[in-house]
Design an enzyme around this catalytic site. Structure first.
Site, mmCIF file in Angstrom:
data_model
loop_
_atom_site.group_PDB
_atom_site.id
_atom_site.type_symbol
_atom_site.label_atom_id
_atom_site.label_comp_id
_atom_site.label_asym_id
_atom_site.label_seq_id
_atom_site.Cartn_x
_atom_site.Cartn_y
_atom_site.Cartn_z
ATOM 1 N N SER A 187 0.839 -1.201 0.000
ATOM 2 C CA SER A 187 0.000 0.000 0.000
ATOM 3 C C SER A 187 0.867 1.242 0.000
ATOM 4 O O SER A 187 2.012 1.222 0.483
ATOM 5 C CB SER A 187 -0.887 0.030 1.247
ATOM 6 N N ASP A 188 0.334 2.339 -0.551
ATOM 7 C CA ASP A 188 0.970 3.616 -0.282
ATOM 8 C C ASP A 188 0.843 3.858 1.214
ATOM 9 O O ASP A 188 -0.032 3.296 1.878
ATOM 10 C CB ASP A 188 0.303 4.746 -1.081
ATOM 11 N N TRP A 189 1.721 4.674 1.745
ATOM 12 C CA TRP A 189 1.825 4.848 3.194
ATOM 13 C C TRP A 189 0.554 5.514 3.746
ATOM 14 O O TRP A 189 0.311 6.685 3.508
ATOM 15 C CB TRP A 189 3.058 5.658 3.514
ATOM 16 N N GLY A 190 -0.271 4.730 4.428
ATOM 17 C CA GLY A 190 -1.513 5.243 4.985
ATOM 18 C C GLY A 190 -2.710 5.088 4.069
ATOM 19 O O GLY A 190 -3.771 5.657 4.348
#
Length: 467
Positions: A219-222
């Site tokens: 995932s992208d961060w967050g």
């Protein structure tokens, strides 16, 4: 592995690392930014962009790289970049960014190649091949239809099937076919009403089944909004980690919302990556950072675009007296701002390069570094200098505040401080050469005031020598 050990592997251990598999000899995977230079934090705290990072080579930004039209040159860059990753202990580099440029106002356009899926895929393929030839994993990002920064966490990209397949997914799928990247990062946004991080059609049907991607989906961060949904949709690793235990996932298993076979399937790509790292130890060779500067300069020169050369004003006569004007000449705008922001071990300005090469020149600021409103005093000083010289070289473009991750630009115009400077100097010197430092398109109402226009993009550590 126990159920708890398996569930732990679905989320990172902290901001940059995967979980350790207890009782095994499997190494952790270290992930770091960025797409055109390593951004490794000096202390592995759970922090985002506000951190100290190790010095590294700032290669030209992705928008510059595309203008070289040279995949072999990007393969060379990838190899150089890999040596710095190995030197700093980075297993998976979070790049390149290959989103399609849907609007020239996107604040992150400097980090993407092109509006064209074919050019994007050809260039990214070269970079990925070079990086992975030395055992460092590449991460294609951000999958998919992530083409604006404004409200990027919540925006819903509504895309019909043909546009999605032929424009927004094509580069990703072609690079997967041609270069087999270790990882793909999913984006923050929704696509047709469903977040990319929990979008089964996107992650499983398109990426796994159609594109035959066998690597790690991170995932992208967050970006994860519901971890159980994400795992069922095909996400292997939620980042960053260090913020939750496994109770939520254990409860989902008990309720039947999360099947054991799904968990096994989702942790397999990360375990394979760990085995690859264990079985292919990288040689700890002394990284030749100085040699990498030569590569950075070669790329910057081959990415530069001569937009105008009236009366063959370029190259400048060696006997000419030059007015070098613009704060960018001393404080180069060499990169964009955000998660790709590098701490350059070397940064050479145009002013420094002029001095080193014994150029006959006089310098004037013209504007202050972050100034947007015209500075009358600085412009008057620049006019005074320009009057006394044969040629005026103006270093202008977009300040850092105009091109930032998380924000889109409101206008295609350069700041008034820069345009007013060009117009004022052109009134007293007919031989104006504009050197543009910008990560994306700008309007040029002053085009008839300049005989020469050289687009350097955001050219990295060797901005000065390359220019």
């Amino acid at each position: 592995l126990s159920l708890e050990a398996k569930l732990k592997l679905l989320t990172g251990a902290n901001f940059w690392e995967s979980e350790k598999v207890a009782g095994t000899n499997l190494p952790i995977i270290v992930m770091n930014d960025g797409p055109f230079g390593v951004r490794k934090p000096t202390v592995n705290l759970d922090s985002g962009m506000l951190m100290e990072v190790y010095p590294a080579t700032a290669f030209p930004t992705t928008s510059a790289l595309a203008s070289s039209f040279d995949p072999e040159l990007l393969e060379k860059m990838g190899q150089a970049l890999a040596t710095e990753c190995i030197d700093q202990g980075v297993d998976l580099l979070l790049g390149p960014g290959i989103n399609i440029k849907r609007s020239p106002l996107c604040g992150r356009n400097f980090e993407y190649f092109s509006e064209d899926p074919y050019l994007t895929s050809e260039m990214a393929t070269g970079l990925v091949k070079g990086l992975q030839s030395k055992g460092v994993g590449a991460t294609l990002k951000h999958y998919a239809a992530n083409n604006q920064e404004k409200e990027r966490y919540t925006t819903n990209a509504i895309v019909d099937a043909r546009a999605l397949n032929e424009i927004y997914l094509k580069a990703f799928h072609d690079v997967i076919k041609n270069a087999k990247p270790f990882s793909v990062m999913c984006s923050y946004n929704q696509i047709n009403g469903r977040h990319a991080s929990r979008n089964y059609k996107l992650l499983t049907e398109k990426l796994r089944n159609e594109a035959n991607f066998a690597g790690l989906i991170v995932s992208d961060w967050g970006a994860v909004v519901n971890h159980v949904d994400s795992i069922n949709a095909g996400l292997n690793l939620e980042m960053p980690g260090g913020h939750q235990d496994t109770k939520e996932l254990e409860a989902a298993v008990k309720k039947g919302d999360l099947k054991l076979e799904t968990i096994d399937e989702m942790i397999t790509p990360l375990l394979k990556f760990m085995m690859y790292k264990r079985d292919n130890p990288k040689k700890q060779i002394k990284c030749e950072y100085i040699k990498n500067l030569e590569v950075a300069q070669e790329i910057a020169e081959n990415s530069a675009v001569l937009l105008k050369n009236e009366d063959n004003i370029l190259p400048i006569s060696p006997t000419a007296k030059i007015a070098l004007i613009g704060n960018f000449a001393k404080n180069p705008r060499y990169q964009g701002s955000g998660s790709s922001r590098i701490n350059p071990h070397t940064l050479i300005s145009v002013h420094d390069a002029f001095v080193k090469n014994n150029v006959n020149f006089v310098y004037a600021d013209g504007y202050l570094e972050h100034e947007v409103i015209p500075n009358v005093k600085k412009i008057e000083e620049a006019v005074y200098v320009a009057k006394k010289c044969d040629v005026a070289v103006l270093c202008v473009g977009l300040p850092e505040s105009y091109e930032v991750e998380g924000y889109d630009r409101k206008t295609l115009d350069m700041p008034p401080s820069h345009t007013a400077l060009i117009e004022a100097v052109a009134k007293v010197n007919p031989n104006v050469i504009v050197v543009l430092s910008t990560g994306s398109a700008v309007t040029m109402p002053w085009i008839n005031n300049a005989k020469g226009i050289l687009l350097m993009h955001l050219a990295g550590s060797m901005t000065g020598p390359a220019t």
